[in-house]
Design a protein around this motif. Sequence first.
Motif, PDB file in Angstrom:
ATOM      1  N   ILE A  25       0.814  -1.219   0.000  1.00 16.60           N
ATOM      2  CA  ILE A  25       0.000   0.000   0.000  1.00 16.60           C
ATOM      3  C   ILE A  25       0.842   1.260   0.000  1.00 16.60           C
ATOM      4  CG2 ILE A  25      -1.928  -1.106   1.167  1.00 16.60           C
ATOM      5  CD1 ILE A  25      -1.080   0.397   3.706  1.00 16.60           C
ATOM      6  N   THR A  26       2.137   1.146   0.175  1.00 13.76           N
ATOM      7  CA  THR A  26       3.002   2.323   0.229  1.00 13.76           C
ATOM      8  C   THR A  26       2.974   3.104  -1.079  1.00 13.76           C
ATOM      9  OG1 THR A  26       4.421   1.149   1.753  1.00 13.76           O
ATOM     10  CG2 THR A  26       5.343   3.076   0.699  1.00 13.76           C
ATOM     11  N   ARG A  27       2.976   2.427  -2.190  1.00 12.55           N
ATOM     12  CA  ARG A  27       2.982   3.116  -3.482  1.00 12.55           C
ATOM     13  C   ARG A  27       1.710   3.921  -3.688  1.00 12.55           C
ATOM     14  NH1 ARG A  27       2.214   3.805  -8.446  1.00 12.55           N
ATOM     15  NH2 ARG A  27       3.635   3.723 -10.161  1.00 12.55           N
ATOM     16  N   LYS A  28       0.573   3.357  -3.329  1.00 18.37           N
ATOM     17  CA  LYS A  28      -0.692   4.094  -3.462  1.00 18.37           C
ATOM     18  C   LYS A  28      -0.718   5.311  -2.544  1.00 18.37           C
ATOM     19  CE  LYS A  28      -2.860   1.758  -6.510  1.00 18.37           C
ATOM     20  NZ  LYS A  28      -3.140   2.336  -7.799  1.00 18.37           N
ATOM     21  N   LEU A  29      -0.149   5.179  -1.375  1.00 19.09           N
ATOM     22  CA  LEU A  29      -0.103   6.319  -0.455  1.00 19.09           C
ATOM     23  C   LEU A  29       0.730   7.453  -1.037  1.00 19.09           C
ATOM     24  CD1 LEU A  29       0.342   4.605   3.013  1.00 19.09           C
ATOM     25  CD2 LEU A  29      -1.645   5.858   2.194  1.00 19.09           C
ATOM     26  N   TYR A  30       1.800   7.101  -1.696  1.00 23.38           N
ATOM     27  CA  TYR A  30       2.667   8.112  -2.292  1.00 23.38           C
ATOM     28  C   TYR A  30       1.923   8.912  -3.361  1.00 23.38           C
ATOM     29  CZ  TYR A  30       6.649  10.265  -4.557  1.00 23.38           C
ATOM     30  OH  TYR A  30       7.517  11.167  -5.086  1.00 23.38           O
ATOM     31  N   GLU A  31       1.087   8.268  -4.124  1.00 23.48           N
ATOM     32  CA  GLU A  31       0.357   8.952  -5.186  1.00 23.48           C
ATOM     33  C   GLU A  31      -0.676   9.924  -4.642  1.00 23.48           C
ATOM     34  OE1 GLU A  31      -1.305   5.848  -7.520  1.00 23.48           O
ATOM     35  OE2 GLU A  31       0.618   5.270  -8.396  1.00 23.48           O
ATOM     36  N   TYR A  32      -1.293   9.609  -3.532  1.00 19.29           N
ATOM     37  CA  TYR A  32      -2.407  10.411  -3.035  1.00 19.29           C
ATOM     38  C   TYR A  32      -2.043  11.400  -1.931  1.00 19.29           C
ATOM     39  CZ  TYR A  32      -5.275   7.161  -5.650  1.00 19.29           C
ATOM     40  OH  TYR A  32      -5.833   6.422  -6.641  1.00 19.29           O
ATOM     41  N   MET A  33      -0.881  11.353  -1.408  1.00 25.38           N
ATOM     42  CA  MET A  33      -0.534  12.228  -0.290  1.00 25.38           C
ATOM     43  C   MET A  33       0.585  13.172  -0.676  1.00 25.38           C
ATOM     44  SD  MET A  33      -0.846   9.934   2.991  1.00 25.38           S
ATOM     45  CE  MET A  33      -2.511   9.927   3.566  1.00 25.38           C
ATOM     46  N   GLU A  34       0.638  14.262   0.061  1.00 23.15           N
ATOM     47  CA  GLU A  34       1.700  15.233  -0.168  1.00 23.15           C
ATOM     48  C   GLU A  34       3.013  14.685   0.373  1.00 23.15           C
ATOM     49  OE1 GLU A  34       0.485  18.941   1.443  1.00 23.15           O
ATOM     50  OE2 GLU A  34      -1.483  18.786   0.527  1.00 23.15           O
ATOM     51  N   HIS A  35       4.092  15.326  -0.038  1.00 25.74           N
ATOM     52  CA  HIS A  35       5.418  14.795   0.263  1.00 25.74           C
ATOM     53  C   HIS A  35       5.702  14.734   1.764  1.00 25.74           C
ATOM     54  CE1 HIS A  35       9.514  13.710  -0.561  1.00 25.74           C
ATOM     55  NE2 HIS A  35       9.940  14.719   0.182  1.00 25.74           N
ATOM     56  N   TYR A  36       5.400  15.773   2.524  1.00 27.56           N
ATOM     57  CA  TYR A  36       5.716  15.777   3.960  1.00 27.56           C
ATOM     58  C   TYR A  36       4.897  14.735   4.713  1.00 27.56           C
ATOM     59  CZ  TYR A  36       1.424  18.421   4.792  1.00 27.56           C
ATOM     60  OH  TYR A  36       0.122  18.802   4.862  1.00 27.56           O
ATOM     61  N   MET A  37       3.671  14.519   4.293  1.00 27.25           N
ATOM     62  CA  MET A  37       2.841  13.518   4.954  1.00 27.25           C
ATOM     63  C   MET A  37       3.334  12.122   4.601  1.00 27.25           C
ATOM     64  SD  MET A  37      -1.063  13.982   5.412  1.00 27.25           S
ATOM     65  CE  MET A  37      -1.994  12.998   6.530  1.00 27.25           C
ATOM     66  N   PHE A  38       3.804  11.956   3.390  1.00 23.33           N
ATOM     67  CA  PHE A  38       4.349  10.668   2.975  1.00 23.33           C
ATOM     68  C   PHE A  38       5.594  10.326   3.789  1.00 23.33           C
ATOM     69  CE2 PHE A  38       7.163   8.131   0.264  1.00 23.33           C
ATOM     70  CZ  PHE A  38       6.350   7.017   0.108  1.00 23.33           C
ATOM     71  N   GLN A  39       6.441  11.332   4.054  1.00 21.81           N
ATOM     72  CA  GLN A  39       7.639  11.075   4.853  1.00 21.81           C
ATOM     73  C   GLN A  39       7.270  10.626   6.260  1.00 21.81           C
ATOM     74  OE1 GLN A  39       9.959  14.641   4.686  1.00 21.81           O
ATOM     75  NE2 GLN A  39      10.982  14.055   2.786  1.00 21.81           N
ATOM     76  N   HIS A  40       6.254  11.251   6.843  1.00 22.43           N
ATOM     77  CA  HIS A  40       5.807  10.844   8.178  1.00 22.43           C
ATOM     78  C   HIS A  40       5.279   9.404   8.151  1.00 22.43           C
ATOM     79  CE1 HIS A  40       4.157  11.083  12.165  1.00 22.43           C
ATOM     80  NE2 HIS A  40       2.959  10.756  11.698  1.00 22.43           N
ATOM     81  N   LEU A  41       4.496   9.074   7.146  1.00 20.02           N
ATOM     82  CA  LEU A  41       3.973   7.714   7.035  1.00 20.02           C
ATOM     83  C   LEU A  41       5.077   6.699   6.757  1.00 20.02           C
ATOM     84  CD1 LEU A  41       0.658   8.283   5.093  1.00 20.02           C
ATOM     85  CD2 LEU A  41       0.923   7.545   7.448  1.00 20.02           C
ATOM     86  N   MET A  42       6.091   7.092   6.010  1.00 20.27           N
ATOM     87  CA  MET A  42       7.199   6.185   5.739  1.00 20.27           C
ATOM     88  C   MET A  42       7.986   5.883   7.012  1.00 20.27           C
ATOM     89  SD  MET A  42       7.266   4.869   2.854  1.00 20.27           S
ATOM     90  CE  MET A  42       8.870   4.150   2.838  1.00 20.27           C
ATOM     91  N   LYS A  43       8.131   6.894   7.892  1.00 25.47           N
ATOM     92  CA  LYS A  43       8.812   6.637   9.164  1.00 25.47           C
ATOM     93  C   LYS A  43       8.024   5.620   9.989  1.00 25.47           C
ATOM     94  CE  LYS A  43      10.968  11.164   9.480  1.00 25.47           C
ATOM     95  NZ  LYS A  43      10.950  12.459  10.177  1.00 25.47           N
ATOM     96  N   ASP A  44       6.707   5.787  10.038  1.00 24.98           N
ATOM     97  CA  ASP A  44       5.874   4.821  10.758  1.00 24.98           C
ATOM     98  C   ASP A  44       5.949   3.444  10.107  1.00 24.98           C
ATOM     99  OD1 ASP A  44       5.089   6.687  12.602  1.00 24.98           O
ATOM    100  OD2 ASP A  44       3.193   7.157  11.594  1.00 24.98           O
ATOM    101  N   PHE A  45       5.954   3.436   8.780  1.00 24.32           N
ATOM    102  CA  PHE A  45       6.031   2.171   8.053  1.00 24.32           C
ATOM    103  C   PHE A  45       7.340   1.444   8.341  1.00 24.32           C
ATOM    104  CE2 PHE A  45       7.777   0.198   4.179  1.00 24.32           C
ATOM    105  CZ  PHE A  45       6.955  -0.909   4.136  1.00 24.32           C
ATOM    106  N   VAL A  46       8.448   2.188   8.347  1.00 30.78           N
ATOM    107  CA  VAL A  46       9.752   1.573   8.599  1.00 30.78           C
ATOM    108  C   VAL A  46       9.806   1.033  10.022  1.00 30.78           C
ATOM    109  CG1 VAL A  46      12.216   2.084   8.862  1.00 30.78           C
ATOM    110  CG2 VAL A  46      10.981   2.877   6.851  1.00 30.78           C
TER     111      VAL A  46
END
Length: 141
Positions: A25-46
């Motif tokens: 689901i990470t790729r879909k999140l990247y398409e729909y979210m802004e860059h700063y929000m994606f970075q926050h979600l990526m930290k949680d994902f990692v």
Amino acid sequence: MFLLGLDSADWVCVLIFSFFSYLLITRKLYEYMEHYMFQHLMKDFVRTSVFEGVLVCIPALFVELIHKEVDHILLILIQQHSKCEDVDLRAALSRGISYLKLRPFKFHIWRVIPIDSSLTISFISLVFTYILLILQVHQVV
């Protein structure tokens, strides 16, 4: 071991499937979210992925420790067998040695996936394969 009504084999499989669902689901999140929000979600994902990866590898560590202990027990039995003078005790030691050789300690998930040191290596290779696949698909699109 029971965790939320699941036995250990189901628990490990749930961890693996949830890890890869996060990955997909990470790729879909990247398409729909802004860059700063994606970075926050990526930290949680990692953080979540590392935690679940460690949880998947812990049973393999314990199984390897049990293998080492069984090998140590077998060595003790062989040493005692060679030193023993009593016929009955020698026969019992011989049965114990043959039992450990005929039925070595093995643990499998659904009698298919072995839980040992190879689980950790195969899990890490699977993770890297899917990460590379996602990176390549992301570059193509």
